[in-house]
Write a protein that holds these residues in place. Structure first.
Motif, short mmCIF file in Angstrom:
data_model
loop_
_atom_site.label_atom_id
_atom_site.label_comp_id
_atom_site.label_asym_id
_atom_site.label_seq_id
_atom_site.Cartn_x
_atom_site.Cartn_y
_atom_site.Cartn_z
N TRP A 181 3.58 9.62 0.06
CA TRP A 181 2.68 10.43 0.91
C TRP A 181 3.47 11.37 1.82
N ALA A 182 4.70 10.99 2.21
CA ALA A 182 5.49 11.80 3.12
C ALA A 182 6.56 12.63 2.39
N GLY A 183 6.59 12.54 1.05
CA GLY A 183 7.55 13.32 0.29
C GLY A 183 8.99 12.85 0.45
N ARG A 184 9.18 11.58 0.75
CA ARG A 184 10.53 11.05 0.96
C ARG A 184 11.18 10.68 -0.37
N GLY A 185 12.49 10.76 -0.40
CA GLY A 185 13.26 10.32 -1.55
C GLY A 185 13.63 8.85 -1.44
N PRO A 186 14.20 8.27 -2.51
CA PRO A 186 14.52 6.84 -2.51
C PRO A 186 15.42 6.41 -1.36
N ASP A 187 16.47 7.19 -1.03
CA ASP A 187 17.41 6.78 0.01
C ASP A 187 16.77 6.84 1.40
N TYR A 247 0.81 -1.22 0.00
CA TYR A 247 0.00 0.00 0.00
C TYR A 247 0.84 1.27 0.00
N GLU A 248 1.98 1.22 0.66
CA GLU A 248 2.79 2.43 0.82
C GLU A 248 3.87 2.55 -0.25
N TYR A 249 4.42 1.42 -0.69
CA TYR A 249 5.62 1.47 -1.52
C TYR A 249 5.43 1.05 -2.97
N LEU A 250 4.77 -0.04 -3.22
CA LEU A 250 4.67 -0.50 -4.61
C LEU A 250 4.05 0.52 -5.55
N PRO A 251 3.05 1.31 -5.10
CA PRO A 251 2.45 2.26 -6.05
C PRO A 251 3.34 3.44 -6.43
#
Length: 488
Positions: free
Chosen positions: A472-478, A104-108
């Motif tokens: 949703w939290a505006g985080r980058g890949p790292d 729900y949080e990551y794959l999309p």
């Protein structure tokens, strides 16, 4: 590259000199080892498996000296269009406030573009063929040219265009929301039917289709029933993700008062034509603590449904089926899929056995024969076919030559055990689908694996650049998936 015309020799073709053949024994209803056996096929169909071939002289001979000849593997659950791109991002990532799933949080938020989708297909199809797969089910979102891409792979492919009534999302990392559009679900069903009709007409002759309402929690009861009715009317199989996450289990019980498996049964869509993707969180899984332990397992067995078991993607997040041997002993038909990268069926089979024994706390609970059965005739049964997954006259000439002289296969006292537990795809020498060679000397003939992998890496870079806007939290890949060591 692959030359389809090169494999159209007239007359019978003899595969001879094999050290072992995994043949089908109709009397016992199972696979058996045969020594001193030949395999003969004509026009893509097996006409002889065993000793003392007395038919017309072969037009061509394939030297299988020192090899194990075995049926091609049947992979009943993959997402070829997207999963290869996830490598290096979701290996160690799961939502800690959603029971460690990544759904729900990551794959999309890691989305391949058109070129990335093409590259993902190339990588996945090559990996499947190199690991001995000859039939695969592709649970996908239709993309431009995908049927031709599948047809050119040389594999036998059952397409499953996914559709749904709504999408899931999270706005905070701890609760799952659903945005509904029932009309879109119905349009998706119509598009899926059109794609399946096109697959059935494809000139390769190796494409078929099944209906796939995507997830049990994203489809209305009406869409599930309508899709199943079409599956019955058109004699298609029916595949949906169900009991794949604890969040989904809680959502369905909240909505309906029933478990996901119970709800499918209540809708009348849990039958012998149904494949349940994953089927982990039953009412007697140790994490669910539901009031009717054992009812879900009985439903699966009594209705004749198949569970598509894909251990790798869940094991990465500390989640496991409870457990493969228990399902098999209860009479549930089990098939195996490569739900996630790498699309290596032999690796998946090894993990099936090891996880089953760990969860069962019993090293005798699941054996190589059980896993091999699921990866061949279990998958074939799921697809309603008795002409794949076994080597017997009248079956498709879908077979694999395993090099028993490969160092990783030695000592080769029991070739299937050496293959599953030790050598894996390193020992796969040749793969044939309908008598046509698609792997030779461990190299895919139908796909440029290296070029596809290079294109996929570039496409992943483009997708990673978009993550901050989608998260949703505006985080980058790292921030989401920190590198193994600092300094990368």
């Amino acid at each position: 590259m692959y030359d389809d015309a090169a494999d159209k020799s007239a007359g019978a073709i003899l595969v001879t000199g094999a050290r072992w053949v995994v043949a089908w024994d109709p009397d016992s209803g199972g696979h058996v080892y045969r020594t001193g056996a030949d395999v003969v096929f004509e026009d893509g169909v097996l006409i002889h498996v065993g000793a003392d071939y007395a038919g017309p002289p072969p037009a061509r001979t394939i030297d299988a000296s020192g090899c194990l000849v075995m049926p091609g593997l049947v992979d009943i659950h993959t997402h070829l269009f997207s999963e290869p791109m996830n490598k290096g991002m979701w290996d160690e990532v799961g939502s800690q406030r959603l029971y460690n799933t990544s759904l729900y949080e990551y794959l999309p938020i890691l989305r391949p573009d058109a070129e990335g989708t093409r590259a993902a297909y190339g990588v996945a199809l090559a990996e499947l063929a190199l690991s001995g797969v000859t039939t695969v089910c592709d649970l996908a979102l239709p993309s431009d040219g995908w049927l031709d891409r599948l047809g050119a792979s040389g594999l036998r492919v059952c397409i499953a265009p996914m559709f749904r009534s709504g999408r899931w999302l999270t706005r905070n990392g701890h609760s799952v929301e659903y945005e509904w559009d029932a009309a879109a679900g119905q349009r998706g069903l119509e598009q899926a039917l059109a794609e399946i009709e096109a697959a059935q007409r494809h000139p390769s002759g190796r494409l078929s289709g099944m209906l796939c309402p995507a997830q049990v929690d994203t489809c209305t009861a009406e869409l599930m029933r309508d899709a199943y009715a079409e599956a019955v009317r058109r004699d298609l199989r029916f595949h949906t993700h169900a009991a794949q996450s604890l969040s989904e289990f809680h959502e369905i019980t909240r909505r309906t008062g029933m478990t996901p498996i119970e709800w499918l049964d209540d809708l009348g869509v849990l039958t012998e034509r149904t494949i349940v993707g994953h089927g982990i969180f039953l009412d007697d899984h140790p994490w669910t603590h539901w009031h009717s332990p054992g009812s879900d397992m009985r439903r699966l067995a009594e209705r004749g449904a198949t569970v598509a078991h894909c251990p790798t993607v869940f094991a990465r997040r500390g989640i496991a089926l409870h457990h493969f041997g228990r399902y098999r002993q209860a009479g549930v038909n089990m098939g195996i899929g490569t739900d996630v990268y790498p699309h290596n069926m032999l690796d998946e089979m090894r993990l099936v056995a090891y996880l089953a024994r760990v969860v069962a706390e019993n090293p005798r609970d699941t054996r190589a024969a059980d896993v091999f059965h699921a990866a061949t005739v279990g998958g074939a049964r799921a697809l309603g076919r008795d002409d794949i997954g076994r080597l017997a006259p009248g079956c498709k000439a879908d077979f694999v030559l395993v090099d028993c002289a490969h160092p990783a296969m030695r000592p080769c006292r029991d070739p299937v055990q050496s293959l599953i537990y030790s050598a894996g795809d390193r020992a796969v020498r040749q793969v044939f689908v309908g008598g046509r060679e698609i792997v030779r000397d461990g190299r895919a003939l139908t796909v440029d694996y290296a070029a596809a992998a290079a294109a996929l890496e570039e496409a992943q870079g483009r997708a990673l650049a978009q993550i901050r806007q989608l998260d949703w939290a505006g985080r980058g890949p790292d921030a989401i998936a920190p590198p193994t060591f600092p300094g990368l």
